[in-house]
Scaffold this motif. Structure first.
Motif, PDB file in Angstrom:
ATOM      1  N   LEU A  58     -12.848 -20.236 -10.219  1.00 42.98           N
ATOM      2  CA  LEU A  58     -12.017 -21.178  -9.478  1.00 42.98           C
ATOM      3  C   LEU A  58     -11.094 -20.452  -8.494  1.00 42.98           C
ATOM      4  N   PRO A  59     -10.661 -21.128  -7.453  1.00 44.73           N
ATOM      5  CA  PRO A  59      -9.719 -20.508  -6.511  1.00 44.73           C
ATOM      6  C   PRO A  59      -8.452 -20.028  -7.221  1.00 44.73           C
ATOM      7  N   GLY A  60      -7.952 -18.874  -6.791  1.00 42.99           N
ATOM      8  CA  GLY A  60      -6.688 -18.375  -7.318  1.00 42.99           C
ATOM      9  C   GLY A  60      -6.772 -17.557  -8.581  1.00 42.99           C
ATOM     10  N   GLU A  61      -7.972 -17.324  -9.111  1.00 41.19           N
ATOM     11  CA  GLU A  61      -8.082 -16.546 -10.340  1.00 41.19           C
ATOM     12  C   GLU A  61      -7.552 -15.131 -10.149  1.00 41.19           C
ATOM     13  N   PRO A  62      -6.773 -14.633 -11.117  1.00 36.01           N
ATOM     14  CA  PRO A  62      -6.308 -13.244 -11.052  1.00 36.01           C
ATOM     15  C   PRO A  62      -7.410 -12.296 -11.502  1.00 36.01           C
ATOM     16  N   GLU A  63      -7.223 -11.023 -11.269  1.00 37.54           N
ATOM     17  CA  GLU A  63      -8.246 -10.039 -11.627  1.00 37.54           C
ATOM     18  C   GLU A  63      -8.477  -9.969 -13.128  1.00 37.54           C
ATOM     19  N   ASP A  64      -7.449 -10.296 -13.916  1.00 35.13           N
ATOM     20  CA  ASP A  64      -7.594 -10.216 -15.374  1.00 35.13           C
ATOM     21  C   ASP A  64      -7.883 -11.577 -15.998  1.00 35.13           C
ATOM     22  N   THR A 118      -9.083 -11.839  -3.364  1.00 35.37           N
ATOM     23  CA  THR A 118      -9.957 -12.714  -4.143  1.00 35.37           C
ATOM     24  C   THR A 118     -10.950 -11.886  -4.959  1.00 35.37           C
ATOM     25  N   LEU A 119     -11.633 -12.550  -5.870  1.00 35.86           N
ATOM     26  CA  LEU A 119     -12.673 -11.904  -6.651  1.00 35.86           C
ATOM     27  C   LEU A 119     -14.005 -12.017  -5.926  1.00 35.86           C
ATOM     28  N   SER A 120     -14.809 -10.978  -6.019  1.00 34.47           N
ATOM     29  CA  SER A 120     -16.138 -11.012  -5.422  1.00 34.47           C
ATOM     30  C   SER A 120     -17.071 -11.836  -6.292  1.00 34.47           C
TER      31      SER A 120
END
Length: 264
Positions: free
Chosen positions: A166-172, A248-250
């Motif tokens: 989902l949009p806004g997810e953190p790296e962890d 963002t996450l890839s």
């Protein structure tokens, strides 16, 4: 009915006693139009009609259990929820359904169990408060924890719906999700990959959510994987390297998180 072995042997069917949803989550394709006056478009059948249909199913077909397919299986107005659950309870049926986390209180959970409820799905979606805000879920993680605890305390199997990517997810996000699951101890987690679908605000306004590309081939819109050996997780979109909330996450990271959480 899933659950314990005894309930799995019951003759069951599906039913729908309401239409619509009062929420306007940006990832959901359910029509979000409002009726005149701003009144929520969700409509429930009168409790006595619900009871009458259940009795009909029992009498004519020997039905012993129901899977309620309503988007929100318990009315969000407490008084209506009480009348609704009391009507179902009088039929002696066993049932399962789904509801928003803000519709589950200790009292409602108790009444649901007394009415024959054995499992309840909750759309928590994400353990990232930022993601919940971006998708307009309008719930808090603390409220989700309270709802899960109330269901667990009343011996109702809690089934969490969660989405990775989902949009806004953190790296962890993987570790945060796993920690939340361990902390709340749901009976089941139904995990999906985020899919951008026509009819959603994300599809219509991808730039608002940091998305730079959407694959519009609907044959690729599957959001649940892992049920068959031949399935390979894919995403139908790609985030910009940097969005309004930051990096963002890839796609590789999102899919990796999904696979790892599935395995756990």
């Amino acid at each position: 009915l899933q659950g314990d072995k005894e309930n799995a042997k019951l003759l069951g069917t599906t039913a729908i006693f309401s239409r619509g949803c009062p929420s306007r989550c940006s990832f959901c394709a359910m029509p979000s139009s409002r009726v005149r006056g701003g009144v929520s478009p969700i409509r429930y059948r009168p409790p006595h009609h619900v009871a009458a249909e259940i009795e009909y199913l029992k009498r004519e077909y020997g039905i012993q259990g129901l899977n309620l397919l309503d988007e929100i299986g318990i009315p969000l107005v407490p008084q209506l929820a009480r009348e609704y659950l009391e009507a179902i309870g009088k039929t002696g049926i066993l049932w399962r359904g789904q509801c928003r986390v803000d519709g589950i209180t200790p009292e409602i959970a108790r009444l649901a169990r007394e009415s024959g409820c054995i499992a309840m799905g909750l759309g928590v979606e994400s353990v990232s408060e930022r993601s919940l805000t971006l998708i307009r879920k309008q719930i808090s993680l603390e409220r989700a924890r309270q709802a899960i605890a109330a269901l667990n305390e009343n011996n109702i199997e809690t089934r969490l719906y969660m989405i990775m990517g989902l949009p806004g997810e953190p790296e962890d996000i993987l570790e945060q999700s796993w920690q939340f699951i361990q902390e709340t101890q749901p009976g089941l987690v139904i995990l999906s990959l985020f899919t951008v679908r026509p009819g959603t605000d994300v599809f219509d306004h991808p730039d608002r959510y940091g998305i730079e590309y959407i694959d519009k081939d609907l044959d690729k819109s599957m959001h649940m994987f892992g049920r068959y050996d031949t399935e390979q997780p894919t995403l139908t979109f790609r985030y910009s390297p940097v969005a309004a909330w930051g990096k963002t996450l890839s796609n590789e990271q999102i899919i990796g998180n999904y696979i790892e959480l599935q395995q756990r």
